[in-house]
Design an enzyme around this catalytic site. Sequence first.
Site, mmCIF file in Angstrom:
data_model
loop_
_atom_site.group_PDB
_atom_site.id
_atom_site.type_symbol
_atom_site.label_atom_id
_atom_site.label_comp_id
_atom_site.label_asym_id
_atom_site.label_seq_id
_atom_site.Cartn_x
_atom_site.Cartn_y
_atom_site.Cartn_z
ATOM 1 N N TYR A 160 0.454 2.138 -2.372
ATOM 2 C CA TYR A 160 0.902 0.740 -2.318
ATOM 3 C C TYR A 160 0.401 0.065 -3.589
ATOM 4 O O TYR A 160 -0.803 0.036 -3.848
ATOM 5 C CB TYR A 160 0.300 0.023 -1.112
ATOM 6 C CG TYR A 160 0.860 0.449 0.241
ATOM 7 C CD1 TYR A 160 0.336 1.541 0.934
ATOM 8 C CD2 TYR A 160 1.902 -0.260 0.828
ATOM 9 C CE1 TYR A 160 0.847 1.907 2.166
ATOM 10 C CE2 TYR A 160 2.406 0.091 2.069
ATOM 11 C CZ TYR A 160 1.879 1.180 2.729
ATOM 12 O OH TYR A 160 2.379 1.533 3.970
ATOM 13 N N LYS A 189 5.088 -1.262 10.564
ATOM 14 C CA LYS A 189 4.768 -1.512 11.977
ATOM 15 C C LYS A 189 5.998 -1.599 12.883
ATOM 16 O O LYS A 189 5.868 -1.573 14.111
ATOM 17 C CB LYS A 189 3.957 -2.813 12.109
ATOM 18 C CG LYS A 189 2.558 -2.712 11.550
ATOM 19 C CD LYS A 189 1.704 -1.807 12.418
ATOM 20 C CE LYS A 189 0.413 -1.406 11.766
ATOM 21 N NZ LYS A 189 0.020 -0.029 12.026
ATOM 22 N N HIS A 219 -1.374 12.134 7.517
ATOM 23 C CA HIS A 219 -2.085 11.494 6.403
ATOM 24 C C HIS A 219 -3.386 10.868 6.893
ATOM 25 O O HIS A 219 -3.386 10.111 7.852
ATOM 26 C CB HIS A 219 -1.221 10.409 5.764
ATOM 27 C CG HIS A 219 -0.124 10.963 4.898
ATOM 28 N ND1 HIS A 219 0.585 10.190 4.024
ATOM 29 C CD2 HIS A 219 0.368 12.216 4.779
ATOM 30 C CE1 HIS A 219 1.481 10.947 3.389
ATOM 31 N NE2 HIS A 219 1.366 12.174 3.840
ATOM 32 N N TYR A 247 -3.935 -0.437 10.137
ATOM 33 C CA TYR A 247 -2.921 0.488 9.623
ATOM 34 C C TYR A 247 -2.689 1.643 10.606
ATOM 35 O O TYR A 247 -1.550 2.034 10.861
ATOM 36 C CB TYR A 247 -3.344 1.020 8.245
ATOM 37 C CG TYR A 247 -2.190 1.644 7.483
ATOM 38 C CD1 TYR A 247 -1.417 0.893 6.609
ATOM 39 C CD2 TYR A 247 -1.858 2.989 7.661
ATOM 40 C CE1 TYR A 247 -0.345 1.442 5.937
ATOM 41 C CE2 TYR A 247 -0.780 3.553 6.994
ATOM 42 C CZ TYR A 247 -0.030 2.775 6.129
ATOM 43 O OH TYR A 247 1.032 3.334 5.471
ATOM 44 N N PRO A 260 8.439 -4.729 6.124
ATOM 45 C CA PRO A 260 8.132 -3.295 6.212
ATOM 46 C C PRO A 260 6.747 -2.894 5.678
ATOM 47 O O PRO A 260 6.308 -1.779 5.943
ATOM 48 C CB PRO A 260 9.241 -2.645 5.373
ATOM 49 C CG PRO A 260 9.721 -3.718 4.463
ATOM 50 C CD PRO A 260 9.551 -5.007 5.197
HETATM 51 C C1 PHB Z 1 8.738 4.472 4.197
HETATM 52 O O1 PHB Z 1 8.392 5.647 4.038
HETATM 53 O O2 PHB Z 1 9.939 4.153 4.232
HETATM 54 C C2 PHB Z 1 7.704 3.416 4.330
HETATM 55 C C3 PHB Z 1 6.379 3.789 4.386
HETATM 56 C C4 PHB Z 1 5.397 2.822 4.491
HETATM 57 C C5 PHB Z 1 5.738 1.483 4.547
HETATM 58 C C6 PHB Z 1 7.067 1.103 4.507
HETATM 59 C C7 PHB Z 1 8.060 2.081 4.402
HETATM 60 O O3 PHB Z 1 4.765 0.550 4.637
#
Ligand code: PHB
Length: 390
Positions: free
Chosen positions: A201, A297, A72, A385, A293
């Site tokens: 997000y 990280k 990505h 990120y 989460p």
């Molecule tokens: C996930 O795919 O489980 C996931 C992806 C990004 C995040 C948290 C969890 O920031």
Amino acid sequence: MRVQVVIVGAGPAGLLLGALLHQAGVEALIVEQRSADYVLGRIRAGVLEQGTVDLLDQLGLGARLHAEGLVHAGIELSFGGRRHRIDLHKLSGGKNVTVYGQTEITRDLMLARSRSGQRTVYDADQVSVHDFETNKPSVRWVEGGQAQRAECDFIAGCDGYHGVSRASVAPGAIQTFERVYPFGWLGVLSETPPVSHELIYTNHERGFALCSMRSMTRSRNYVQCALDDSLAQWSDDAFWDELRRRLDPQAAESLVTGPSIEKSIAPLRSFVAEPMRFGRLFLAGDAAHIVPPTGAKGLNLAASDVRLLSAALIEHYQDKSDAGIDAYSQRCLRRVWRAERFSWWLTSLLHKFPDTGAFGQKMQAAELDYLVHSVAASTALAENYVGLPL
Ligand code: PHB
Ligand code: APR
């Protein structure tokens, strides 16, 4: 029995450390309290920084990751009913992230470990760590009803947040820092195509939402929920309805729903234990620190800990130098705190907080507006990120 290193815990941190040590000819035994199937049943975040991908490549374990992982170059931020793309690749000077489930990494590491004949004790009961402040540390456990003991040079505590390693340190020798957030994440895994080809997000007045994926046919979606919500309250339909309400109209329109394969509620916590070394006991991964989460990280931090720890132990055996061992805690903690800051900031920006009121919401809206319209602000997001350099 006697081994050079005993690793407590066969999560990603323990398995990765075992692989790095094995590659350099350092012998390690892993002692894990659960079964291999239980370890593989845990579903966790799946976004890998380039440094984590490089580490798996260095171990010759990148084949499936490159074949099945999704590269990505950006993420989307959704608020006020619109989506805004953050071009991670451009803003970070050419870096990407790879979406590949943590379960898959664990599986790859387990397979490589058993193929090369390295020993892992699963289903170990009553694991305990001893004498790590002396030159003769040891680990004890009970296996099939029989008491076992391994003497070693070093113990690596890779046994997660609830493990025995950190708990065995004298209270006066350790300092902890913690923030518990007043909400959780309800996560659903489903055999449905992801909403978008990149992660979304979302900051919404009803709460945070995240659309992630494991492949182009398997989605991992989350909605912010109350800490006392129970899974019984969240039917699949209730989950999809709530997710749809929080998405922008276009994403809501294209959302494909289906039965859940896995559904769980996770609390959010920031936690750091200092230092990360106590004589001949080292903490690595979730045993030493937890991040919420948001930003994914956790695994990347575990990978950078064990990269430093393996280098320090290899230096001890090969060069007869303890410089890396002595610097381990300080080197790790610098990176840990920067990732803690980023995860806390992204969590604060995107979630609905029960106690900050209308002013708090206005501050989030202003910051999101600034973030997507300022190159300086979006560059800061992008560089964190994709992963800060070691
Ligand atoms: C996930 O795919 O489980 C996931 C992806 C990004 C995040 C948290 C969890 O920031
Ligand atoms: N004895 C032996 N093993 C133990 C003990 C014990 N007393 N206590 C816990 N364990 C095992 C757990 O069963 C688990 O398999 O230690 C392992 C720790 O694994 P994780 O919790 O996955 O932690 P870590 O390897 O540090 O992984 C870090 O995984 O938890 C996510 O968000 C985290 O992504 C991060 C990554």
